[in-house]
Design a protein around this motif. Structure first.
Motif, PDB file in Angstrom:
ATOM      1  N   VAL A 165      46.332  50.696  24.427  1.00  0.00           N
ATOM      2  CA  VAL A 165      46.254  50.399  25.860  1.00  0.00           C
ATOM      3  C   VAL A 165      44.780  50.302  26.268  1.00  0.00           C
ATOM      4  N   ALA A 166      43.983  51.245  25.782  1.00  0.00           N
ATOM      5  CA  ALA A 166      42.544  51.179  26.070  1.00  0.00           C
ATOM      6  C   ALA A 166      41.917  49.949  25.415  1.00  0.00           C
ATOM      7  N   LEU A 167      42.301  49.643  24.187  1.00  0.00           N
ATOM      8  CA  LEU A 167      41.731  48.468  23.513  1.00  0.00           C
ATOM      9  C   LEU A 167      42.075  47.182  24.273  1.00  0.00           C
ATOM     10  N   ALA A 168      43.290  47.107  24.816  1.00  0.00           N
ATOM     11  CA  ALA A 168      43.662  45.925  25.606  1.00  0.00           C
ATOM     12  C   ALA A 168      42.772  45.802  26.833  1.00  0.00           C
ATOM     13  N   MET A 169      42.532  46.918  27.485  1.00  0.00           N
ATOM     14  CA  MET A 169      41.678  46.910  28.681  1.00  0.00           C
ATOM     15  C   MET A 169      40.236  46.542  28.331  1.00  0.00           C
ATOM     16  N   LEU A 170      39.814  46.849  27.095  1.00  0.00           N
ATOM     17  CA  LEU A 170      38.423  46.624  26.686  1.00  0.00           C
ATOM     18  C   LEU A 170      38.179  45.245  26.094  1.00  0.00           C
ATOM     19  N   ASP A 171      39.201  44.382  26.069  1.00  0.00           N
ATOM     20  CA  ASP A 171      39.063  43.057  25.427  1.00  0.00           C
ATOM     21  C   ASP A 171      38.719  43.186  23.945  1.00  0.00           C
ATOM     22  N   ALA A 172      39.306  44.167  23.285  1.00  0.00           N
ATOM     23  CA  ALA A 172      39.039  44.370  21.855  1.00  0.00           C
ATOM     24  C   ALA A 172      39.561  43.190  21.042  1.00  0.00           C
ATOM     25  N   ARG A 253      32.692  46.075  47.878  1.00  0.00           N
ATOM     26  CA  ARG A 253      33.723  45.163  47.355  1.00  0.00           C
ATOM     27  C   ARG A 253      33.844  45.343  45.846  1.00  0.00           C
ATOM     28  N   ILE A 254      35.051  45.131  45.358  1.00  0.00           N
ATOM     29  CA  ILE A 254      35.269  45.212  43.912  1.00  0.00           C
ATOM     30  C   ILE A 254      34.716  43.945  43.261  1.00  0.00           C
ATOM     31  N   THR A 255      33.849  44.128  42.294  1.00  0.00           N
ATOM     32  CA  THR A 255      33.310  42.969  41.567  1.00  0.00           C
ATOM     33  C   THR A 255      34.028  42.764  40.231  1.00  0.00           C
ATOM     34  N   GLU A 256      34.615  43.818  39.709  1.00  0.00           N
ATOM     35  CA  GLU A 256      35.367  43.706  38.452  1.00  0.00           C
ATOM     36  C   GLU A 256      36.417  44.806  38.404  1.00  0.00           C
ATOM     37  N   ALA A 257      37.650  44.421  38.105  1.00  0.00           N
ATOM     38  CA  ALA A 257      38.721  45.408  37.932  1.00  0.00           C
ATOM     39  C   ALA A 257      39.371  45.174  36.574  1.00  0.00           C
ATOM     40  N   THR A 272      46.691  41.399  34.302  1.00  0.00           N
ATOM     41  CA  THR A 272      45.735  40.387  34.755  1.00  0.00           C
ATOM     42  C   THR A 272      45.986  39.950  36.197  1.00  0.00           C
ATOM     43  N   ARG A 273      47.258  39.911  36.597  1.00  0.00           N
ATOM     44  CA  ARG A 273      47.540  39.535  37.994  1.00  0.00           C
ATOM     45  C   ARG A 273      46.928  40.553  38.950  1.00  0.00           C
ATOM     46  N   ALA A 290      49.004  46.981  46.546  1.00  0.00           N
ATOM     47  CA  ALA A 290      49.424  45.578  46.655  1.00  0.00           C
ATOM     48  C   ALA A 290      49.177  44.847  45.329  1.00  0.00           C
ATOM     49  N   ALA A 291      48.066  45.163  44.679  1.00  0.00           N
ATOM     50  CA  ALA A 291      47.722  44.475  43.424  1.00  0.00           C
ATOM     51  C   ALA A 291      48.699  44.838  42.314  1.00  0.00           C
ATOM     52  N   ILE A 292      49.005  46.121  42.167  1.00  0.00           N
ATOM     53  CA  ILE A 292      49.899  46.487  41.057  1.00  0.00           C
ATOM     54  C   ILE A 292      51.322  46.022  41.359  1.00  0.00           C
ATOM     55  N   ARG A 293      51.682  45.951  42.633  1.00  0.00           N
ATOM     56  CA  ARG A 293      53.019  45.407  42.959  1.00  0.00           C
ATOM     57  C   ARG A 293      53.098  43.928  42.567  1.00  0.00           C
TER      58      ARG A 293
END
Ligand code: SF4
Length: 328
Positions: A165-172, A253-257, A272-273, A290-293
């Motif tokens: 899960v962490a590797l997916a988030m890290l673009d491994a 403001r969020i610049t990267e999530a 990604t959505r 709202a984003a996770i929904r």
């Protein structure tokens, strides 16, 4: 358990030659040995790659190169991982027990199989993953731990890894070697959804070996990241839901999530959505929800796991809220 041969790989070339001849790869053995012992899987030959060189080193571009035989405990404790990729260290430490982390390898962690109880019940349960076409007893059975995203009418199992899960988030990126040479596959493309062939779990080809994992240089949302795992007991349990999250914020403001979910699908789920929905908005609990929904709009609950949708929402809001608060 049926008898099998065992050989310790002298080097990577020796391992590749043996895998090309049909040997199964043995890392720490923390999943494969169970599968063999319970006759879920059979093997005539095992090649032990756990003693091959296991290095962790910085890449030329400032990322990290991790050999497949690195032990989970070693990776979690490495200073570069702890300081630059904290989400990975925390995910590793959330997995299994200290004893298992001391044995389990990075390559084996990626290739571990689902812990669906029906998959392991060779005498009493129908399982399409173990025996294609047999049916799936989890569909109308105990499916508290099963998937709400990306499942099929053939299989609803989840991938059990925290590390992935962490590797997916890290673009491994996963590095592979095989009869046709070397290639690389993003972690998010390495595991596949069950569709009509739940017995196929990855894009690994016959004769191929995972040789390592590469992490890109950490972005601001990676160095400011968190992993949270929700489970039925506080240790040595698989995730009901897990969240790997990272945020970068500038001028309110969020610049990267970055968000990846565990415990929801047959693969680590990169949200990604939700990530896209958060860019350029203020970091508020309402925005996170709202984003996770938006991400979970395609979720399909089963009889026993509908709670996962609300739990995923609350966990994402909590993780991102903590990250946003920590930056304020
Ligand atoms: Fe088998 Fe998948 Fe059904 Fe579990 S969910 S019993 S692994 S087919």
């Amino acid at each position: 358990m049926t008898p099998f041969g065992y050989a310790r790989a002298a080097d990577r070339a020796d391992a590749l030659a043996r895998v090309g001849s049909g040997a199964r790869v043995l890392g720490g053995g923390t999943n494969l040995v169970d599968l063999l012992r319970q006759n879920v899987e059979q093997a005539s030959e095992l090649v032990d790659v756990s003693r091959l060189e296991g290095a962790i080193r910085e890449s030329d571009d400032g990322g990290l190169l991790i050999d497949a035989s690195v032990r989970n405990a070693t990776l979690a404790a490495h200073p570069l991982v702890r300081h630059r990729y904290p989400v990975l260290a925390r995910a590793l430490l959330a997995g299994a027990s200290a004893q298992i982390r001391n044995m389990a390898t990075v390559g084996g962690n990626i290739l571990q199989r689902t812990r669906c109880m029906y998959f392991y019940d060779v005498e009493g349960a129908r399982c399409n993953k173990r025996q294609p076409g047999a049916g799936c007893d989890a569909m109308d059975g105990f499916n508290r731990y099963h998937a709400v995203l990306g499942a099929s009418d053939q299989c609803i199992a989840t991938h059990p890894s925290d590390m992935c899960v962490a590797l997916a988030m890290l673009d491994a990126v996963i590095h592979l070697s095989g009869p046709d040479g070397e290639r690389s596959v993003p972690l998010t493309d390495f595991h596949v959804l069950p569709n009509a062939t739940p017995q196929t779990e990855t894009v690994l080809k016959p004769g191929e070996l995972i040789t390592g994992v590469e992490l890109p240089p950490p972005s601001a949302a990676v160095t400011h990241s968190e992993y949270r795992k929700v489970r039925d007991r506080s240790s040595y349990a698989f995730a009901l839901i897990s969240v790997a999250g990272g945020l970068a914020i500038a001028e309110g403001r969020i610049t990267e999530a970055r968000i990846a979910l565990g415990g929801v699908a047959a693969k680590p789920w990169r949200a990604t959505r939700a990530e896209t929905a958060l860019v350029c908005v203020a970091p508020t609990p309402d925005a996170f929800l709202a984003a996770i929904r938006e991400e979970l709009v395609g979720a399909r609950p089963l009889s026993g796991n509908g709670f996962k949708i609300g739990l995923a929402e609350r966990t994402v809001v909590a993780v991102l809220g903590a990250l946003a608060g920590a930056r304020a």
